[in-house]
Design a protein around this motif. Structure first.
Motif, mmCIF file in Angstrom:
data_model
loop_
_atom_site.group_PDB
_atom_site.id
_atom_site.type_symbol
_atom_site.label_atom_id
_atom_site.label_comp_id
_atom_site.label_asym_id
_atom_site.label_seq_id
_atom_site.Cartn_x
_atom_site.Cartn_y
_atom_site.Cartn_z
ATOM 1 N N HIS A 53 0.875 -1.166 0.000
ATOM 2 C CA HIS A 53 0.000 0.000 0.000
ATOM 3 C C HIS A 53 0.917 1.223 0.000
ATOM 4 N N PHE A 83 1.780 5.471 -0.767
ATOM 5 C CA PHE A 83 1.307 6.851 -0.885
ATOM 6 C C PHE A 83 1.784 7.387 -2.231
ATOM 7 N N SER A 84 0.957 7.217 -3.261
ATOM 8 C CA SER A 84 1.379 7.476 -4.639
ATOM 9 C C SER A 84 1.136 8.900 -5.101
ATOM 10 N N GLN A 103 -3.469 7.405 -3.002
ATOM 11 C CA GLN A 103 -2.844 6.146 -2.635
ATOM 12 C C GLN A 103 -3.170 5.083 -3.682
ATOM 13 N N LYS A 112 8.270 7.427 -3.253
ATOM 14 C CA LYS A 112 6.953 7.288 -2.647
ATOM 15 C C LYS A 112 7.015 6.312 -1.478
#
Length: 515
Positions: A373, A375-376, A420, A447
């Motif tokens: 997962h 944080f894009s 995200q 990221k």
């Protein structure tokens, strides 16, 4: 994930609308030319065709004329039998907004394997209430519909899909149309013949640690009838121990990193508050196996299970198909504390983190599943490349699981984005003959990873047959029947002579020792 498997990478996306997250897929060819996003709203049971019924419409198109396009009476013949707003005729109001694109907002995890240890049984109930019909154990909001505690859906197609196509009125409102089921594990480890070791994480003459993992969610009977009382202390019936022995019982939900002492083993010791809402735990008994042999230990874990995916009998005879893969799953995650216990390089909250995981007893893993997962950012940057790699030699060399994963952007887009995304993949690794592996998550855009998880599929040493028992009622009365299936292959020769008006009460699974 279904869209990715059917159409290709990032060909499905969540879309934020009014009070709801809809879904679109990217279609190409024919009326869609080089490509176009179109609505496929599985939550609201809705697709909308253009005026001549030749092509599906996008949310961007629907939003501009949503009142007319979401009206069931507007050119119903163009819909090819698929009712607009199949759940409720007012659902189309959500299409008044077209706000947010959510790329790669879900992920595919490990197969939902159930591994029963010797001495363990699994009973799956298709309706709430367990055996006495009065014990309600669940995880989620308590709607208390019709006086039955727990989750329910009064409008759904999930247990009446045959009525969806060519429906004129939608799913209909029926209180309790769909409810939850339960999966009840009962484990009685046999300390006399050594079979208990199959479930052991660690032991010596002073303690024994058992591990437990399930594809279901450990449930709870809340202490009161408030909608979200499952989060309050005082929950019961999710994890209950029976027996009596000296030594402190402790529980861990982060793979032994921290422990909570729960007192001595007494009959009815309830540890639900410590494990509810999770899929795994470790239990440590402050006594060796020789002492526990006289404890009459039994561990009952009650989970919530989606009744729609549980096997059920049908009218007029039922052929039973059963597949025993001979495999089990061990996991690091998905909960952050569990994954954190397996970090060996880097850390969460940075652009690189590595997890390490081993099979319980040195069994060679046959497949790896991993997901992260990330944080894009908003908007996501398509040029950034994400990697998932595996190592079977303590990080000396690496092999790609996911290579150059990108958040591709195509077609029309709303003004905002979810900041995200998820990156996931799997790899068959039987040829490595490795019992311990590492999974590394990294990217070239700086990221940070919020969390990650890895899972190993492996064949346990014991490859026992399985006794399957169905209990049901039909127009001839109450029935119960059993059959033993071998491991490792599909068999379809068990035919049950079910009558009419069949109601499946429960299904039992029990390993049968091959000695």
């Amino acid at each position: 994930m279904e869209a990715l498997a059917l159409l290709g990478h990032n060909r499905g996306r969540g879309v934020g609308v009014e009070g709801h997250n809809a879904f679109e897929v990217f279609l190409t060819g024919g009326p869609y030319g080089s490509g176009k996003w179109v609505l496929l709203d599985h939550d609201l049971s809705t697709v909308i065709y253009n005026r001549d019924g030749a092509a599906l419409l996008s949310l961007a198109e629907i939003q501009k004329d949503w009142k007319r396009l979401s009206d069931r009476s507007y050119l119903p013949e163009k819909q090819h039998g698929w009712l607009v707003c199949g759940l409720h005729l007012s659902d189309g109001a959500s299409y008044a907004a077209y706000r947010t694109a959510e790329y790669l907002a879900g992920y595919s995890g490990p197969p939902p394997l159930v591994h029963l240890r010797r001495g363990e049984t699994l009973r799956r109930y298709l309706q709430p209430g367990l055996e006495d019909g009065k014990t309600f154990v669940f995880w989620g909001r308590n709607y208390n519909t019709g006086g039955i505690p727990g989750l329910e859906r009064s409008i759904t197609w999930v247990n009446q899909p045959e009525k969806m196509h060519r429906s004129r009125d939608g799913a209909g409102f029926h209180p309790g149309q769909a409810r939850y089921g339960n999966a009840v594990y009962t484990y009685r480890p046999d300390f006399a013949n050594g079979d208990y070791r199959e479930g052991v994480i660690a032991e010596n003459e002073k303690y024994v640690v058992f591990g437990f993992r399930t594809p279901y969610i450990i449930a709870a009977t809340p202490p009161n009838a408030k909608p979200w009382a499952i989060y309050e202390p005082g929950c019961r019936n999710g994890l209950v121990l029976h027996g009596k022995a000296d030594g402190i019982v402790s529980v861990s939900t982060d793979d032994g990193t921290t422990w909570t002492d729960c007192g001595r083993l007494t009959d009815g010791l309830d540890l639900t508050d410590h494990v509810k809402g999770r899929q795994h735990y470790w239990l440590r008994f402050g006594a060796g196996a020789r002492h526990l042999a006289s404890s009459h230990l039994a561990v009952t874990t009650v989970c919530q299970a989606n009744a729609a995916v549980l096997p059920r009998l049908k009218d007029g005879g039922t052929a039973i198909h059963f597949l025993a893969s001979g495999n089990a799953v061990v996991s690091a995650g998905p909960e952050l504390p569990s994954a954190q216990a397996h970090v060996v390089e880097g850390k969460f909250g940075t652009p690189s983190v590595t997890l390490e995981l081993a099979t319980p007893h040195g069994e060679p893993a046959v497949a790896l599943y991993a997901a992260a997962h990330v944080f894009s950012s908003n908007p996501p940057q398509p040029q950034i490349k994400y990697q998932i790699e595996l190592s079977a030699d303590d990080g000396k060399t690496w092999k790609a699981v996911v290579q150059d994963w990108q958040i591709t952007r195509r077609g029309d887009e709303p003004p905002d984005f979810w900041s995200q995304s998820l990156c996931w993949g799997s790899k068959e690794i039987a040829g490595l003959k490795a019992a311990k592996l590492r999974a590394r998550f990294r990217n070239d855009g700086g990221k940070s990873y919020a969390r990650g998880e890895m899972h190993l599929v492996y064949p346990p040493e014991s490859q026992d047959a399985t006794r399957v028992t169905f209990a049901w009622n039909d127009d001839q009365g109450a029935h119960r029947a059993s059959h033993v299936f071998p491991t490792g292959r599909m068999e379809s020769s068990w035919n049950l002579p079910t009558g009419n008006n069949v109601q499946t009460r429960w299904v039992d699974l029990e390993p049968i020792t091959n000695r």
